[in-house]
Write a protein that holds these residues in place. Structure first.
Motif, PDB file in Angstrom:
ATOM      1  N   GLU A 233      67.012   2.320  29.629  1.00  9.77           N
ATOM      2  CA  GLU A 233      66.153   2.522  28.614  1.00  9.77           C
ATOM      3  C   GLU A 233      64.694   2.134  28.944  1.00  9.77           C
ATOM      4  O   GLU A 233      63.655   2.838  28.699  1.00  9.77           O
ATOM      5  CB  GLU A 233      66.915   1.696  27.494  1.00  9.77           C
ATOM      6  CG  GLU A 233      67.875   2.049  26.810  1.00  9.77           C
ATOM      7  CD  GLU A 233      67.991   3.405  26.241  1.00  9.77           C
ATOM      8  OE1 GLU A 233      66.785   3.706  25.619  1.00  9.77           O
ATOM      9  OE2 GLU A 233      68.529   4.419  26.486  1.00  9.77           O
ATOM     10  N   GLU A 234      64.620   1.013  29.669  1.00 11.93           N
ATOM     11  CA  GLU A 234      63.100   0.541  29.759  1.00 11.93           C
ATOM     12  C   GLU A 234      62.461   1.457  30.931  1.00 11.93           C
ATOM     13  O   GLU A 234      61.159   1.303  31.092  1.00 11.93           O
ATOM     14  CB  GLU A 234      63.124  -1.006  30.418  1.00 11.93           C
ATOM     15  CG  GLU A 234      63.713  -1.779  29.212  1.00 11.93           C
ATOM     16  CD  GLU A 234      63.465  -3.276  29.464  1.00 11.93           C
ATOM     17  OE1 GLU A 234      62.991  -3.682  30.687  1.00 11.93           O
ATOM     18  OE2 GLU A 234      63.719  -4.280  28.645  1.00 11.93           O
TER      19      GLU A 234
ATOM     20  N   LYS B 258      62.738   4.597  31.168  1.00 15.18           N
ATOM     21  CA  LYS B 258      62.382   5.831  30.806  1.00 15.18           C
ATOM     22  C   LYS B 258      61.049   6.331  30.667  1.00 15.18           C
ATOM     23  O   LYS B 258      60.732   7.625  31.353  1.00 15.18           O
ATOM     24  CB  LYS B 258      62.945   6.207  29.277  1.00 15.18           C
ATOM     25  CG  LYS B 258      64.415   6.348  29.028  1.00 15.18           C
ATOM     26  CD  LYS B 258      64.942   6.747  27.651  1.00 15.18           C
ATOM     27  CE  LYS B 258      66.354   6.905  27.493  1.00 15.18           C
ATOM     28  NZ  LYS B 258      66.860   7.091  26.169  1.00 15.18           N
ATOM     29  N   ASP B 259      60.142   5.616  30.504  1.00 10.79           N
ATOM     30  CA  ASP B 259      58.634   5.848  30.407  1.00 10.79           C
ATOM     31  C   ASP B 259      57.980   5.773  31.741  1.00 10.79           C
ATOM     32  O   ASP B 259      57.303   6.753  32.285  1.00 10.79           O
ATOM     33  CB  ASP B 259      57.824   4.738  29.475  1.00 10.79           C
ATOM     34  CG  ASP B 259      58.312   5.335  28.239  1.00 10.79           C
ATOM     35  OD1 ASP B 259      58.696   6.509  27.635  1.00 10.79           O
ATOM     36  OD2 ASP B 259      58.335   4.469  27.098  1.00 10.79           O
ATOM     37  N   SER B 260      58.537   4.561  32.611  1.00 10.52           N
ATOM     38  CA  SER B 260      57.907   4.194  33.900  1.00 10.52           C
ATOM     39  C   SER B 260      59.007   3.329  34.531  1.00 10.52           C
ATOM     40  O   SER B 260      59.816   2.684  34.091  1.00 10.52           O
ATOM     41  CB  SER B 260      56.611   3.872  33.769  1.00 10.52           C
ATOM     42  OG  SER B 260      56.503   2.419  33.158  1.00 10.52           O
TER      43      SER B 260
END
Length: 581
Positions: A4-5, A7-9
């Motif tokens: 989850e953490e 996903k963005d980078s």
């Protein structure tokens, strides 16, 4: 939670699982540590033994969850990746497989999202010397239908061919393991064509290299030479500044330009120690004196019809590359002035001012009427054009003005040099450039950066011409590939440029040589049912982490420094499928 953490980078630091396992999510531009064994393109989990420091104990006491974000796990000087025991790795793979299995409802996992593939570093403590174990989910839409389990074992280095596998035995073992009746064998070989040797008295070795990757179908025997009908890709990674390069003097000139640009940017210019040769001021005085003797001022232009005109045809690139050893024959006044003042010639800010003062006074008095290239846009060129009409604006030679004036004339000169090298005729602009590399509409610093890119492309062209004897039909597409990359990316001398070629083009460089990597991929099945067994030899260690059998796996890969027998590490990757449905 890591998924989850991420996903963005991609997280910058590893996470701690329990007390002994470090988990990293690797993806994006990061180099994959398992690229030799697995050709997937998605982000992956890498698990390894945690590297504890003095603060890690207090961290473990305060953790409230099995997975703790732990940037402080990394010591100030990392000893390199550490491997887990094979038993611990198998346990972790089993846990990963369980949480991916939709049939194990008693685990109470509500979110069955597909996780990235997971690979665990192993210490080779088992009889097979297992160095990696991996697990890759098999998907049908958003549903996990099974898992591929990979076992990678390593041994060597050895020159004893008796340690090498037999191709027919590999095929037979694959058929038995996977209950297959038909298998295919695909070959891969990498040959190092030009390895940049370390230069004496340098701090670090160059990372420059030129190698070819060749793939083919229908392998008949281990370590066979690729057939000429194979698919080949030339890979080029080249660092500028090799003193042995034919364009080294041009590289030094570029460094003078970069030093001025950096001084202009930072507000502080480092001047070289005064040279034992003639000073820049004396050279400029002699240059102006010589011009004053020429009453008509036309001597610099020469007769254009007498200058060599190189057209952009098949012979153009060859002619241009050969001509790089000498200076262009059509240098105008500002370009010749740059040659007097560049590099170690000007030793102080005051000397720079004195040189330009001499030039400007000669122009104001009408003592010289120098010729300059049409389209020159530097400030000094504008002053020269004004002098033709007997009226010049006042020039305050203070602050950054003299440095910028010198940078401008050097930049214009070097742009024309590079255009001349690539195209032949200095005042001609090919569609290949599309104005990007020689544009004057961007900031001066950006113009210098683009000239740096041009130099790197030129170094690549010169290397392929001088070392591989490439001709225009091969250089032209490579030039396009390089320039297209640099129109979209910043300077990166570690980037590997790739050019599809015919093996026959470089066969003479590798036909009597041993490959750096050679592998055969035996496969059966189709789609998600496809399974592979890969046997590989390589001259470099296939893993970067230490293993239990260090004495065998990571021993020195030379025999008295003179053995003609190439030492190889042997790697075997086997795949097994676990179906959930």
């Amino acid at each position: 939670r890591i998924r989850e953490e991420g996903k963005d980078s991609i997280p910058e630091h590893p996470y701690l699982y329990e007390t002994d396992v470090e988990i990293s999510l690797v993806g994006g531009s990061c180099k994959s540590p398992i690229e030799r064994f697995w050709n997937g393109s998605s982000a992956i989990y890498i698990l390894q033994k945690a590297t504890h420091n003095e603060e890690s104990d207090s961290l473990e006491e305060s953790r409230t969850d099995d997975a703790v974000y732990s940037p402080e796990l990394l010591p100030k000087e990392s000893p390199g990746p550490l491997a887990l025991s094979v038993g611990r790795a198998k346990q972790l793979i089993s846990l990963y497989t369980m949480v991916q299995n939709p049939n194990l409802t008693y685990l109470g996992i509500s979110d069955l999202a597909v996780l990235p593939p997971l690979w665990v570093r192993c210490d080779g403590s088992d009889p097979q010397h297992t160095c990696w174990i991996g697990a890759e989910p098999l998907k049908a839409g958003n549903k996990v239908t099974g898992v591929n389990i990979y076992m990678v074992s390593c041994d060597g280095p050895t020159a004893d061919k008796n340690h090498f596998a037999n191709l027919e035995e590999l095929k037979k073992e694959h058929k038995i393991r996977h209950h297959s009746s038909v298998v295919t064998a695909k070959g891969f070989a990498r040959y190092e064509l030009i390895a940049a040797a370390a230069i004496e008295d340098t701090i670090a070795e160059s990372e420059s290299n030129i190698y070819v990757d060749i793939t083919w179908n229908g392998v008949d025997k281990i370590l066979e030479t690729p057939p000429l009908g194979s698919a080949a890709t030339l890979n080029i990674a080249l660092e500028s500044g090799d003193p042995r390069s034919p364009v080294f003097q041009l590289y030094r000139e570029l460094q003078s330009l970069l030093a001025l640009a950096e001084g202009l940017k930072m507000g502080v210019t480092e001047w070289p120690e005064p040279s034992e040769s003639e000073s820049a001021l004396k050279l400029v005085q002699e240059f102006l004196t010589d011009l004053k003797k020429k009453l008509d001022g036309d001597c610099l232009s020469g007769n254009k019809s007498e200058r060599e005109k190189i057209k952009c045809d098949t012979a153009a690139v060859d002619s241009c590359i050969k001509s790089i050893f000498g200076e262009r024959g059509d240098l105008d006044f500002t370009e010749q002035l740059w040659c007097k003042m560049k590099g170690e010639c000007v030793s102080s800010y005051q000397e720079l001012i004195d040189c330009f003062t001499l030039v400007i006074k000669s122009l104001e008095r009408g003592e010289i009427q120098p010729w300059i290239h049409q389209g020159s846009s530097s400030f000094l060129s504008q002053l020269i054009q004004q002098s033709y009409h007997g009226k010049m604006e006042d020039v305050p030679l203070s602050d950054i003005t003299p440095i910028q004036m010198l940078l401008e004339i050097g930049l214009e000169k070097m742009k024309k040099d590079y255009v001349s090298f690539f195209i032949g005729e200095p005042d001609t602009c090919s569609l290949l450039f599309q104005d990007y590399f020689i544009s004057t509409s961007v900031h001066l610093q950006e113009q210098v950066h683009r000239v740096q890119k041009l130099h790197h492309v030129l170094e690549i062209m010169v290397s392929c011409t001088g070392l591989l004897q490439f001709r225009h039909e091969n250089l032209f597409p490579l030039t396009q590939i390089c320039m297209q990359y640099y129109k979209e990316n910043p300077l990166n001398e570690k980037h590997v440029f790739q050019l599809p070629i015919r093996p026959a083009l470089v066969k003479k460089f590798y036909q009597n040589d041993n490959p750096e990597i050679w592998k055969v991929e035996i496969s059966s099945g189709h789609g998600q049912k496809e399974v592979k067994t890969t046997w590989q030899v390589s001259t470099s260690a296939p893993v970067e982490h230490g293993t239990a059998n260090n004495s065998g796996l990571f021993s020195d890969s030379t025999v008295n420094g003179s053995s003609e027998e190439r030492l190889y590490f042997i790697t075997l990757t086997q795949c097994s499928q676990v179906q959930f449905t």
